[in-house]
Design an enzyme around this catalytic site. Structure first.
Site, PDB file in Angstrom:
ATOM      1  N   GLY A  71     -20.528 -68.798  61.652  1.00  0.00           N
ATOM      2  CA  GLY A  71     -19.346 -67.937  61.703  1.00  0.00           C
ATOM      3  C   GLY A  71     -19.100 -66.888  60.826  1.00  0.00           C
ATOM      4  O   GLY A  71     -18.264 -66.121  60.843  1.00  0.00           O
TER       5      GLY A  71
ATOM      6  N   ARG B  29     -24.890 -64.890  63.714  1.00  0.00           N
ATOM      7  CA  ARG B  29     -24.757 -63.397  63.423  1.00  0.00           C
ATOM      8  C   ARG B  29     -25.381 -63.094  62.167  1.00  0.00           C
ATOM      9  O   ARG B  29     -26.005 -62.044  62.044  1.00  0.00           O
ATOM     10  CB  ARG B  29     -23.505 -63.137  63.685  1.00  0.00           C
ATOM     11  CG  ARG B  29     -23.155 -61.615  63.568  1.00  0.00           C
ATOM     12  CD  ARG B  29     -21.685 -61.605  63.734  1.00  0.00           C
ATOM     13  NE  ARG B  29     -20.799 -62.431  64.445  1.00  0.00           N
ATOM     14  CZ  ARG B  29     -20.540 -61.974  65.725  1.00  0.00           C
ATOM     15  NH1 ARG B  29     -20.917 -60.945  66.287  1.00  0.00           N
ATOM     16  NH2 ARG B  29     -19.761 -62.861  66.442  1.00  0.00           N
TER      17      ARG B  29
ATOM     18  N   CYS C 221     -21.582 -48.313  86.308  1.00  0.00           N
ATOM     19  CA  CYS C 221     -20.365 -48.118  87.083  1.00  0.00           C
ATOM     20  C   CYS C 221     -19.040 -48.864  86.727  1.00  0.00           C
ATOM     21  O   CYS C 221     -18.528 -49.585  87.681  1.00  0.00           O
ATOM     22  CB  CYS C 221     -20.749 -48.099  88.590  1.00  0.00           C
ATOM     23  SG  CYS C 221     -21.937 -46.652  88.987  1.00  0.00           S
TER      24      CYS C 221
HETATM   25  N1  LLP Z   1     -21.960 -73.064  65.794  1.00  0.00           N
HETATM   26  C1  LLP Z   1     -21.359 -73.093  67.131  1.00  0.00           C
HETATM   27  C2  LLP Z   1     -21.081 -74.404  67.480  1.00  0.00           C
HETATM   28  C3  LLP Z   1     -21.077 -72.027  67.459  1.00  0.00           C
HETATM   29  O1  LLP Z   1     -20.339 -71.986  68.872  1.00  0.00           O
HETATM   30  C4  LLP Z   1     -21.453 -70.732  67.343  1.00  0.00           C
HETATM   31  C5  LLP Z   1     -21.181 -69.303  67.981  1.00  0.00           C
HETATM   32  C6  LLP Z   1     -22.301 -70.673  66.121  1.00  0.00           C
HETATM   33  C7  LLP Z   1     -22.650 -71.991  65.534  1.00  0.00           C
HETATM   34  C8  LLP Z   1     -22.735 -69.560  65.599  1.00  0.00           C
HETATM   35  O2  LLP Z   1     -21.589 -68.666  64.948  1.00  0.00           O
HETATM   36  P1  LLP Z   1     -22.084 -67.279  64.407  1.00  0.00           P
HETATM   37  O3  LLP Z   1     -22.710 -67.785  63.009  1.00  0.00           O
HETATM   38  O4  LLP Z   1     -22.980 -66.324  65.108  1.00  0.00           O
HETATM   39  O5  LLP Z   1     -20.787 -66.415  64.006  1.00  0.00           O
HETATM   40  N2  LLP Z   1     -20.876 -63.295  71.666  1.00  0.00           N
HETATM   41  C9  LLP Z   1     -19.742 -63.400  70.552  1.00  0.00           C
HETATM   42  C10 LLP Z   1     -20.035 -64.651  69.579  1.00  0.00           C
HETATM   43  C11 LLP Z   1     -19.978 -65.769  70.349  1.00  0.00           C
HETATM   44  C12 LLP Z   1     -20.116 -67.071  69.219  1.00  0.00           C
HETATM   45  C13 LLP Z   1     -20.289 -68.317  70.000  1.00  0.00           C
HETATM   46  N3  LLP Z   1     -20.497 -69.457  68.912  1.00  0.00           N
HETATM   47  C14 LLP Z   1     -20.025 -61.982  70.036  1.00  0.00           C
HETATM   48  O6  LLP Z   1     -20.945 -61.266  70.256  1.00  0.00           O
HETATM   49  O7  LLP Z   1     -19.355 -61.651  68.846  1.00  0.00           O
END
Ligand code: LLP
Length: 410
Positions: free
Chosen positions: A240, A278, A343
């Site tokens: 997150g 991310r 488009c």
């Molecule tokens: N763990 C779980 C259970 C998750 O649902 C997620 C992301 C992560 C870890 C990793 O989170 P991060 O460290 O990447 O924040 N497509 C969206 C982001 C969707 C994230 C979904 N879950 C965007 O482009 O901002």
């Protein structure tokens, strides 16, 4: 530290000038820096390594490219997966099954079975019934499924509504208030080795306070479960952490995060799992594109580039900002709307932005697309899936081919 810099007026990925990649591979093209991935992956681990029995599971959804996963496996990362396809990718990349965590609110029986057969290290249960189904499947194979219960702590992560997961009304996890009784029932099942808790409250979090509040709630649950006689040996703290998409964005540092986690979890006596996506991959990639037209507009011209929302969906989906820059800027700027060829009016990367002056035929980039960039690509408008290139020092390799609509046609 950035691995994408200008040398002699030309934007480079590490030591490779981007025009060399455009000539060899064409545009649009997703470009990743191996050095940036390694650097960030190692720094994230270093900030958290002092924590007890820490495990690191890269969120494959952020960047499922096999070469990227292989590199992260070499850095000591396992995988956080959410589908059978991601399981396959993680295994193909050489990740140890024991380092794989299966999250996700809709795992099918087939996916649960395949993950059991692969011998993954942890199932994150999202509802009680899933625990019963998994226990039955495990028992019929004569194994016990290693599992933790994902709770929804009812905390607003303060991020975009579409990527917020920790509020009561979101579909993820079980209500933290119902977790103790549910844990009692699930812990009795022979097919489950239920030994911990998981949470994840959202993505692109800019502030540690909601995370800390959520972790504290989970801490209380850990002690409540112990007082009911459960052995709680692991807590999965999810992912997150946000990244700076704009130059002025202030994001929590890895060290601040590590210090907060230490402070909050000090008395828990558990191993901790992290699921970063991310923060590991986001800044390690960019999307290179070529300007097709500079088209007059009412207030500002439209810079129409050959990358579209099918290559980078985040602006269309979440109004996300990805900095646009010329590969060979001449020092002048312009105010323009940046748009793709798809488009839809939503195929717009930014309105009224002050950007490097570009002309038809120029190369340009969208920065910070290494996470949720190629991962979310589609072939909408019968456009190809764009190739992916991994740069390492002064060399580069195509690690994802351009896939033409004809190859996808049904
Ligand atoms: N763990 C779980 C259970 C998750 O649902 C997620 C992301 C992560 C870890 C990793 O989170 P991060 O460290 O990447 O924040 N497509 C969206 C982001 C969707 C994230 C979904 N879950 C965007 O482009 O901002």
């Amino acid at each position: 530290m950035t691995f994408f810099k200008y040398h002699n007026g030309i934007l480079h990925a590490e030591r490779v000038p981007l025009p060399v990649i455009a000539d060899a591979v064409g545009t649009p093209v997703h470009v990743y820096s191996a050095g940036a991935l390694r650097h960030t992956a190692n720094r994230f681990m270093a900030a958290l390594r002092h924590l007890p029995a820490a495990r690191f599971a890269f969120a494959v959804k952020a960047n499922p490219n096999t070469a990227v996963l292989r590199l992260l496996a070499d850095c000591g990362y396992g995988a956080d997966i959410v589908s059978g396809g991601e399981l396959r990718r993680a295994l193909d990349a050489g990740m140890a099954p024991s380092g794989i965590v299966f999250s996700g609110v809709g795992k099918t029986d087939r996916e649960l079975t395949d993950a059991l057969d692969a011998g993954i290290g942890q199932f994150n249960l999202e509802l009680e019934e899933e625990g019963h189904v998994l226990a039955r499947l495990a028992e019929s194979r004569g194994v016990r499924a290693p599992a933790v219960l994902r709770v929804n702590p009812d905390i607003d992560g303060g991020t975009h509504a579409k990527i917020s997961t920790g509020k009561r009304e979101n579909k993820f996890g079980v209500a933290i208030t119902e977790a103790p009784d549910m844990f009692d029932r699930l812990a009795r099942l022979d097919g489950l080795d239920l030994h911990g808790i998981a949470l994840h409250i959202g993505s692109q979090l800019a502030d540690l306070k909601p995370l800390e509040a959520a972790y504290r709630r989970v801490g209380e649950l850990v002690f409540a479960l112990r007082s009911r006689g459960h052995a709680i040996t692991r807590v999965d703290l999810g992912g997150g952490l946000g990244i700076p998409y704009r130059s002025g964005d202030a994001m929590p540092s890895f060290d601040d995060y590590g210090a907060m986690v230490s402070r909050v979890t000090e008395q828990w006596s558990v191993g901790l799992t992290f699921e970063p996506g991310r923060v590991i991959a986001g800044l390690a990639g960019l999307l290179m594109t070529r300007v097709i037209w500079v088209k007059p507009g009412v207030a500002h011209p439209f810079v129409i580039v050959d990358a579209g929302m099918n290559d980078l969906a985040r602006p269309a989906l979440y109004d996300a900002f990805h900095r646009f820059a010329a590969v060979t800027p001449n020092g002048d700027t312009m105010v323009a709307n940046i748009a793709g060829p798809v488009c839809e009016t939503g195929d717009t990367f930014g309105m009224a932005q002050t950007v490097d002056l570009v002309r038809r035929g120029d190369l340009a980039v969208f920065h910070a697309t290494g996470a949720y960039g190629a991962a979310m690509a589609s072939s909408y408008n019968c456009r190809p899936l764009s190739p992916q290139v991994l740069v390492d020092g002064d060399t580069f390799a195509v690690v994802g081919d351009r896939i033409l609509p004809a190859e996808l046609a049904a």
